[in-house]
Design a protein around this motif. Structure first.
Motif: not given
Length: 350
Positions: A114-142
């Motif tokens: 949620e914290e990470f996406y707060e940063g994404v949201a702020l960038a989208c708002k200030l630069y007037n770009v839309d988030l239109v997609g993406g993916d989440t998956t698991s990683s074995t490290r990091g």
């Protein structure tokens, strides 16, 4: 900097992949006329109405491109978007949409994302770009972050790395070297913290350069400015890997040489003082440091009066015939060949 061990932690397993994406993106609204369908269907739908589409993608890997011991997740979300928008602006285009994908290990609870996406949201708002997609998956490290940015431009407005000619002026935005020195400050404070976990770093004197590292700004304003000044660069690139390697790219693609004048390279006073403190050469840092996300471009000499005296822009050199090579002209007026010493993510010794 210290982590609160009693924070609420919601396991990602509770939501599942689709529930997670829905949860993280539910507050993102579409503002761009070109965004028809965003997150929530099998694919996004865009309509640029006759304009050319510009696409750029970047991957950031924990331990290679960022260290979460001093990079707050909100800042990482913001920076992940910025590094991609910068590539769109380097084409003299306007960014319109981004997609954000994450691979994460089970050490990250929902609250961290949620914290990470707060940063994404702020960038989208200030630069007037839309988030239109993406993916989440698991990683074995990091953590691995992959962002794709899309933009649009009229064909006649797009600027490439090729196109510069001998006698064109070489122009840079902002100032250079801050992001690299900010990283050195953060690395040093991390080592102090390892030895003495109770020490709280005083980053106030370094606030400008630390911010240049943790929260860079892409130069959307320059695309607008050049339009107002009626200046179309002959070639352009963003400075992500250090000035020297970007100059080399422009020269290679345009098949020209270049003279860069050391005494013209714009340096913030905090960069000069921090360079002295770290016993580093400020010119070398500007040439090789990277992550400044400023724009480097060439213009026809006839356009010089239009940009002259503009506080955002500095003429640092000029292009030459290819046979003359690529050189730094030092303050002592000696010619030093420029070699690309910039950031290389495959070099483990940096």
């Amino acid at each position: 900097m210290l982590e609160d061990k009693n924070q609420e932690r919601t396991s990602l397993e509770e939501l599942g992949e689709f529930g997670l994406i829905e949860h993280l993106t539910k507050n993102f609204k579409l503002n761009q006329p070109s965004s028809l369908i965003g997150v929530g269907d099998d694919a996004a739908v865009m309509d640029y109405e006759g304009k050319k589409t510009i696409v750029s993608t970047d991957m950031l890997v924990e331990g290679v491109h960022f260290d979460l011991s001093y990079m707050p997740l909100k800042h990482l979300g913001y920076k992940s978007v910025m590094v991609n928008l910068s590539d769109i602006y380097a084409m003299n285009a306007m960014a319109t949409q981004v997609t954000v994908s994450l691979a994460i290990s089970n050490r990250f609870p929902l609250e961290a994302l949620e914290e990470f996406y707060e940063g994404v949201a702020l960038a989208c708002k200030l630069y007037n770009v839309d988030l239109v997609g993406g993916d989440t998956t698991s990683s074995t490290r990091g953590m691995i972050v992959s962002v794709t940015a899309l933009g649009a431009a009229n064909e006649n407005d797009i600027v490439y790395r090729k196109g510069s000619r001998p006698n064109d002026l070489l122009v840079v935005t902002g100032d250079l070297g801050g992001a690299y020195l900010g990283l050195q400050v953060l690395k040093r404070e991390k080592e102090v913290f390892k030895v003495n976990p109770n020490s709280q770093p005083d980053l106030e004197p370094y606030s400008y350069i630390v911010e240049r590292q943790l929260k860079p700004e892409a130069r959307k304003d320059i695309v607008d400015l050049l339009k107002k000044l009626e200046v179309k660069p002959t070639s352009m690139i963003d400075i992500s890997d250090g000035l020297s390697s970007e100059v080399m790219h422009l020269c290679k693609h345009s098949e020209v040489g270049c003279n860069v004048f050391e005494d013209k390279i714009p340096l913030d006073p905090t960069v000069i003082s921090a360079s002295e403190e770290f016993k580093m050469d400020s010119t070398m840092i500007a040439m090789s440091g990277g992550e400044d996300y400023e724009l480097l471009f060439t213009i026809d000499q006839a356009d010089f009066p239009k940009i002259k005296g503009n506080p955002n822009l500095t003429v640092i050199g000029h292009m030459t015939e290819k046979s003359e090579g690529v050189h730094l002209i030092t303050r002592a007026e000696t010619k030093i060949p420029i070699t690309a010493q910039g950031w290389n993510s495959f070099n483990e010794n940096q």
